[in-house]
Design a protein around this motif. Structure first.
Motif, PDB file in Angstrom:
ATOM      1  N   PHE A  69       2.899   2.149  -4.135  1.00  0.00           N
ATOM      2  CA  PHE A  69       1.525   1.706  -4.337  1.00  0.00           C
ATOM      3  C   PHE A  69       1.070   0.694  -3.294  1.00  0.00           C
ATOM      4  O   PHE A  69      -0.003   0.131  -3.413  1.00  0.00           O
ATOM      5  CB  PHE A  69       1.360   1.123  -5.739  1.00  0.00           C
ATOM      6  CG  PHE A  69       1.410   2.170  -6.802  1.00  0.00           C
ATOM      7  CD1 PHE A  69       0.306   2.955  -7.055  1.00  0.00           C
ATOM      8  CD2 PHE A  69       2.565   2.374  -7.533  1.00  0.00           C
ATOM      9  CE1 PHE A  69       0.350   3.945  -8.014  1.00  0.00           C
ATOM     10  CE2 PHE A  69       2.614   3.361  -8.502  1.00  0.00           C
ATOM     11  CZ  PHE A  69       1.504   4.147  -8.738  1.00  0.00           C
ATOM     12  N   ASP A  70       1.925   0.477  -2.304  1.00  0.00           N
ATOM     13  CA  ASP A  70       1.602  -0.509  -1.277  1.00  0.00           C
ATOM     14  C   ASP A  70       0.254  -0.240  -0.631  1.00  0.00           C
ATOM     15  O   ASP A  70      -0.592  -1.118  -0.507  1.00  0.00           O
ATOM     16  CB  ASP A  70       2.713  -0.479  -0.217  1.00  0.00           C
ATOM     17  CG  ASP A  70       2.803  -1.807   0.501  1.00  0.00           C
ATOM     18  OD1 ASP A  70       2.232  -2.785  -0.029  1.00  0.00           O
ATOM     19  OD2 ASP A  70       3.419  -1.871   1.567  1.00  0.00           O
ATOM     20  N   MET A  71       0.056   1.021  -0.239  1.00  0.00           N
ATOM     21  CA  MET A  71      -1.164   1.321   0.509  1.00  0.00           C
ATOM     22  C   MET A  71      -2.409   1.306  -0.384  1.00  0.00           C
ATOM     23  O   MET A  71      -3.510   1.174   0.096  1.00  0.00           O
ATOM     24  CB  MET A  71      -1.031   2.662   1.218  1.00  0.00           C
ATOM     25  CG  MET A  71      -0.701   3.813   0.319  1.00  0.00           C
ATOM     26  SD  MET A  71      -0.389   5.265   1.334  1.00  0.00           S
ATOM     27  CE  MET A  71       0.025   6.469   0.118  1.00  0.00           C
ATOM     28  N   PHE A  72      -2.196   1.403  -1.707  1.00  0.00           N
ATOM     29  CA  PHE A  72      -3.355   1.376  -2.592  1.00  0.00           C
ATOM     30  C   PHE A  72      -4.017   0.003  -2.624  1.00  0.00           C
ATOM     31  O   PHE A  72      -5.156  -0.128  -3.010  1.00  0.00           O
ATOM     32  CB  PHE A  72      -2.955   1.769  -4.018  1.00  0.00           C
ATOM     33  CG  PHE A  72      -2.690   3.224  -4.173  1.00  0.00           C
ATOM     34  CD1 PHE A  72      -3.681   4.066  -4.643  1.00  0.00           C
ATOM     35  CD2 PHE A  72      -1.467   3.765  -3.845  1.00  0.00           C
ATOM     36  CE1 PHE A  72      -3.453   5.421  -4.776  1.00  0.00           C
ATOM     37  CE2 PHE A  72      -1.223   5.109  -3.989  1.00  0.00           C
ATOM     38  CZ  PHE A  72      -2.208   5.943  -4.445  1.00  0.00           C
ATOM     39  N   THR A  73      -3.266  -1.033  -2.244  1.00  0.00           N
ATOM     40  CA  THR A  73      -3.856  -2.368  -2.288  1.00  0.00           C
ATOM     41  C   THR A  73      -4.723  -2.641  -1.078  1.00  0.00           C
ATOM     42  O   THR A  73      -5.383  -3.661  -1.014  1.00  0.00           O
ATOM     43  CB  THR A  73      -2.774  -3.452  -2.358  1.00  0.00           C
ATOM     44  OG1 THR A  73      -1.877  -3.243  -1.274  1.00  0.00           O
ATOM     45  CG2 THR A  73      -2.035  -3.399  -3.669  1.00  0.00           C
ATOM     46  N   SER A  74      -4.723  -1.742  -0.079  1.00  0.00           N
ATOM     47  CA  SER A  74      -5.649  -1.967   1.029  1.00  0.00           C
ATOM     48  C   SER A  74      -6.921  -1.173   0.786  1.00  0.00           C
ATOM     49  O   SER A  74      -6.920  -0.148   0.101  1.00  0.00           O
ATOM     50  CB  SER A  74      -5.005  -1.598   2.361  1.00  0.00           C
ATOM     51  OG  SER A  74      -4.307  -0.395   2.238  1.00  0.00           O
ATOM     52  N   ALA A  75      -7.994  -1.705   1.371  1.00  0.00           N
ATOM     53  CA  ALA A  75      -9.322  -1.205   1.027  1.00  0.00           C
ATOM     54  C   ALA A  75      -9.488   0.278   1.323  1.00  0.00           C
ATOM     55  O   ALA A  75     -10.098   1.004   0.533  1.00  0.00           O
ATOM     56  CB  ALA A  75     -10.378  -2.004   1.770  1.00  0.00           C
ATOM     57  N   TRP A  76      -8.922   0.737   2.442  1.00  0.00           N
ATOM     58  CA  TRP A  76      -9.254   2.099   2.879  1.00  0.00           C
ATOM     59  C   TRP A  76      -8.870   3.140   1.836  1.00  0.00           C
ATOM     60  O   TRP A  76      -9.499   4.189   1.735  1.00  0.00           O
ATOM     61  CB  TRP A  76      -8.599   2.429   4.219  1.00  0.00           C
ATOM     62  CG  TRP A  76      -7.104   2.562   4.194  1.00  0.00           C
ATOM     63  CD1 TRP A  76      -6.214   1.582   4.444  1.00  0.00           C
ATOM     64  CD2 TRP A  76      -6.344   3.729   3.890  1.00  0.00           C
ATOM     65  NE1 TRP A  76      -4.939   2.064   4.312  1.00  0.00           N
ATOM     66  CE2 TRP A  76      -4.987   3.365   3.976  1.00  0.00           C
ATOM     67  CE3 TRP A  76      -6.668   5.049   3.556  1.00  0.00           C
ATOM     68  CZ2 TRP A  76      -3.965   4.273   3.725  1.00  0.00           C
ATOM     69  CZ3 TRP A  76      -5.645   5.953   3.307  1.00  0.00           C
ATOM     70  CH2 TRP A  76      -4.296   5.559   3.397  1.00  0.00           C
ATOM     71  N   LEU A  77      -7.845   2.855   1.025  1.00  0.00           N
ATOM     72  CA  LEU A  77      -7.489   3.819  -0.006  1.00  0.00           C
ATOM     73  C   LEU A  77      -7.910   3.337  -1.401  1.00  0.00           C
ATOM     74  O   LEU A  77      -8.564   4.061  -2.149  1.00  0.00           O
ATOM     75  CB  LEU A  77      -5.984   4.086   0.026  1.00  0.00           C
ATOM     76  CG  LEU A  77      -5.534   5.160  -0.951  1.00  0.00           C
ATOM     77  CD1 LEU A  77      -6.255   6.469  -0.667  1.00  0.00           C
ATOM     78  CD2 LEU A  77      -4.035   5.387  -0.862  1.00  0.00           C
ATOM     79  N   GLY A  78      -7.545   2.085  -1.723  1.00  0.00           N
ATOM     80  CA  GLY A  78      -7.809   1.575  -3.079  1.00  0.00           C
ATOM     81  C   GLY A  78      -9.283   1.590  -3.426  1.00  0.00           C
ATOM     82  O   GLY A  78      -9.688   2.114  -4.468  1.00  0.00           O
ATOM     83  N   ALA A  79     -10.094   1.027  -2.523  1.00  0.00           N
ATOM     84  CA  ALA A  79     -11.528   0.967  -2.793  1.00  0.00           C
ATOM     85  C   ALA A  79     -12.128   2.361  -2.801  1.00  0.00           C
ATOM     86  O   ALA A  79     -13.043   2.661  -3.565  1.00  0.00           O
ATOM     87  CB  ALA A  79     -12.226   0.105  -1.753  1.00  0.00           C
ATOM     88  N   LEU A  80     -11.574   3.214  -1.937  1.00  0.00           N
ATOM     89  CA  LEU A  80     -12.091   4.581  -1.872  1.00  0.00           C
ATOM     90  C   LEU A  80     -11.893   5.293  -3.210  1.00  0.00           C
ATOM     91  O   LEU A  80     -12.775   6.025  -3.672  1.00  0.00           O
ATOM     92  CB  LEU A  80     -11.375   5.345  -0.749  1.00  0.00           C
ATOM     93  CG  LEU A  80     -11.896   6.754  -0.488  1.00  0.00           C
ATOM     94  CD1 LEU A  80     -13.352   6.692  -0.062  1.00  0.00           C
ATOM     95  CD2 LEU A  80     -11.075   7.442   0.574  1.00  0.00           C
ATOM     96  N   ILE A  81     -10.737   5.049  -3.846  1.00  0.00           N
ATOM     97  CA  ILE A  81     -10.478   5.694  -5.131  1.00  0.00           C
ATOM     98  C   ILE A  81     -11.489   5.226  -6.176  1.00  0.00           C
ATOM     99  O   ILE A  81     -12.041   6.030  -6.930  1.00  0.00           O
ATOM    100  CB  ILE A  81      -9.035   5.397  -5.574  1.00  0.00           C
ATOM    101  CG1 ILE A  81      -8.076   6.166  -4.677  1.00  0.00           C
ATOM    102  CG2 ILE A  81      -8.819   5.766  -7.025  1.00  0.00           C
ATOM    103  CD1 ILE A  81      -6.640   5.901  -4.958  1.00  0.00           C
ATOM    104  N   VAL A  82     -11.745   3.917  -6.192  1.00  0.00           N
ATOM    105  CA  VAL A  82     -12.728   3.400  -7.158  1.00  0.00           C
ATOM    106  C   VAL A  82     -14.094   4.032  -6.909  1.00  0.00           C
ATOM    107  O   VAL A  82     -14.758   4.496  -7.845  1.00  0.00           O
ATOM    108  CB  VAL A  82     -12.826   1.868  -7.063  1.00  0.00           C
ATOM    109  CG1 VAL A  82     -13.864   1.346  -8.022  1.00  0.00           C
ATOM    110  CG2 VAL A  82     -11.478   1.235  -7.355  1.00  0.00           C
ATOM    111  N   LEU A  83     -14.501   4.055  -5.641  1.00  0.00           N
ATOM    112  CA  LEU A  83     -15.808   4.626  -5.322  1.00  0.00           C
ATOM    113  C   LEU A  83     -15.869   6.104  -5.703  1.00  0.00           C
ATOM    114  O   LEU A  83     -16.886   6.591  -6.205  1.00  0.00           O
ATOM    115  CB  LEU A  83     -16.110   4.459  -3.837  1.00  0.00           C
ATOM    116  CG  LEU A  83     -16.554   3.068  -3.418  1.00  0.00           C
ATOM    117  CD1 LEU A  83     -16.531   2.934  -1.913  1.00  0.00           C
ATOM    118  CD2 LEU A  83     -17.942   2.773  -3.945  1.00  0.00           C
TER     119      LEU A  83
END
Lengths: 268, 292
Positions: free
Chosen positions: A109-123
């Motif tokens: 889940f490391d990469m999920f904490t960076s915006a490019w993936l984590g925020a993208l999932i929320v959006l």
């Protein structure tokens, strides 16, 4: 330093190319235009990907909400309620801290904490919920005659959905969906204000506008620049969605075509 | 209950003591801040909106342009940019005005490079004023910002609602010899609400969901406290050490907002049913038939 050099240095700063240090003093107009424009790349990245992926899920959610199966219906209802009933800002925060906690469990889940993936999932989930509701509304207002005509031609199941239901749903939903797209691009500005860190000061347009406003203590330059960029972006979206709208409506006589009326900008 | 030595407490009692510490009280107070913001902003924004919509309808052209400009200007740009912009801009506008009034013989420029300099007497709030004044001023700026932005949305909705009132109603009023002003106040305004309500209730939902943005305006609101309280705490700094609980705090906020939305939905539905009563609309007609 000429403006071309500034553009060369900072034009792609938001994605990590060019000059590392942000300007610290003697801010020129050119720098502000360049950096804020460079940040806009992130807004476009988030907007386009979330919209494209959200579109698929939204169709599924709309079909689920209109489904006769009560379990599927309830799940879709709850999905839409959760993402439409709570502030996107809080969703971002929650997702970020959720991913942080998951990171303790597994490094996956490391990469999920960076915006490019984590925020993208929320959006992606957020826009799927909003568009799902729009598509559901359109699904409900498909003219009865269209479906009956499809039945008369012997179309059923998947082919009826693909040829009749889905295109008609899209056609009816398109003006509202255009507004949703505009909305989504606007809400991408929240990403870097909601927990997700702007790694090495690679932020979006609002991030840089805010940076300049903080440094110069003069909000009257960077924010209007940002506003200008977003108005341009909005016009581009309206233009592109207008082309699609014409295509969706091309079989109809001129006076029955649905027009896109841009109604913008309510916070979600 | 005795919360003096949390280290010997456990389970439920520990939780109970933990959730009633001074800082948690501040969190609960900040929920009040959000409700206060909503209760002030909603009527003020409605008033702004009413003003804007009436101005847009005016026959005096400059006033009409002003109203339409106000409605148009808040569209097309991300609202959060407006929030960030207005808080500084309003603050500077107020200080500049006070500066002009209080220190007329000040000869240095106000913008010096990257600084905004006004004389000490024009500072808002004064440098000597107590902390609560600063907080109240910040909150006041936030309310004003929210009202301006949401006023524009409300103006848009009300402007549409005023146009939606059937033309025949206005013509009848004119036939009775009512003046333009009388027609506006006695016929148009009472009837427009049923057309405005769907838009306004949507706006209310949006307003609820905009309240966490208070955090960005530098107010110590629920988002601030959730981050503050949820962060990992070691025993050195607190009697209640715990890991990173921010996720749970934000989950609680999420649930708070979801229930708030749900309650609003139910209440607004009732108001709508109430307003529809006796109206010449499809819903009003359906209500009449159901009652028969």
């Amino acid at each position: 330093m000429s403006c071309w050099e500034t553009i060369a240095d900072y034009g792609l700063r938001s994605i990590g190319y060019g000059e590392r240090l942000l300007p610290r003093e003697g801010f020129t107009l050119c720098q502000q235009f360049t950096l804020i424009g460079s940040g806009l790349l992130w807004n476009i990245y988030f907007g386009v990907l979330a919209l494209a992926s959200g579109f698929m899920l939204a169709t599924a959610v709309a079909m689920g909400k209109a489904s006769r199966n009560p379990v599927v219906r309830k799940i879709s209802d709850w999905f839409i309620f959760i993402f439409r009933g709570s502030p996107l800002f809080i969703q971002f925060f929650f997702a970020y801290f959720l991913f942080l906690s998951l990171k303790q469990v597994s490094p996956f889940f490391d990469m999920f904490t960076s915006a490019w993936l984590g925020a993208l999932i929320v959006l992606f989930l957020n826009t799927a919920a909003y568009s799902g509701e729009i598509f559901y509304g359109a699904l409900q207002s498909i003219p009865k005659g269209d479906i009956e005509a499809a039945d008369a031609y012997g179309l059923t199941g998947w082919s009826r959905f693909k040829r009749i239901t889905w295109p008609t749903m899209l056609r009816l939903a398109w003006p509202a969906y255009t507004n949703e797209a505009i909305f989504l691009f606007h809400s991408t500005t929240l990403v870097f204000f909601s927990g997700f860190p702007a790694w090495q000061q690679r932020g979006d347009a609002l991030y840089y506008a805010n940076y300049f406003a903080d440094k110069t203590f003069n909000p009257f330059v960077p924010y209007p620049i940002l506003a200008g960029y977003f108005i341009l972006l909005t016009l581009v979206i309206i233009g592109l969605f207008g082309i699609m709208n014409r295509r969706l409506n091309r079989h109809l006589p001129e006076n029955r075509r649905s027009k896109i009326k841009p109604r913008m900008n309510l916070i979600r | 209950m005795d919360c003096t030595d949390p280290s010997i407490l456990s389970g439920f009692n520990w939780m109970l003591c933990y959730l009633t510490t001074g800082k948690h009280m501040a969190l609960y107070v900040s929920v009040g801040t959000v409700l206060l913001l909503l209760s002030i902003t909603a009527p003020v924004a409605l008033a702004f909106g009413f003003g804007g919509a009436s101005a847009a309808r005016s026959r005096f052209l400059p006033l009409s342009w002003l109203g339409k400009g106000y409605i148009a200007i808040v569209r097309g740009v991300p609202d959060i940019a407006f929030f960030l912009f207005f808080v500084i801009a309003l603050d500077q506008a107020f200080e500049w005005l006070r500066h002009q009034v209080k220190c007329p013989d000040w000869d240095e420029p106000i913008r010096q490079g990257n600084d905004f300099v006004v004389c000490a007497a024009a500072k808002l709030p004064l440098g000597t004023s107590p902390q609560w004044m600063h907080e109240t001023y910040g909150f006041f700026l936030a309310v004003l910002t929210f009202s301006i932005v949401f006023g524009a949305f409300a103006a848009n909705v009300l402007y549409g609602a005023m146009k939606a009132v059937p033309r025949a109603q206005i013509e009848t009023a004119e036939a009775y010899g009512m003046s333009r002003r009388q027609t506006f106040w006695r016929i148009l305004v009472p009837q427009m609400w049923v057309y405005a309500l769907p838009g306004l209730s949507n706006l209310w939902m949006v307003l609820i969901k905009a309240t966490p943005l208070l955090f960005l305006l530098g107010i110590e609101d629920i988002v601030y406290w959730a981050r503050e309280l949820g962060g990992a705490k070691t025993a050195r700094f607190t009697d209640y050490p715990h890991g990173d609980w921010r996720m749970w705090y934000f989950l609680a906020l999420l649930i708070f907002y979801l229930s708030f939305t749900k309650v609003s939905e139910v209440v607004l539905d009732r108001i709508m049913a109430r307003l529809t009563k006796g109206q010449a609309t499809a819903a009003g007609e359906a209500q009449r038939k159901a009652a028969v």
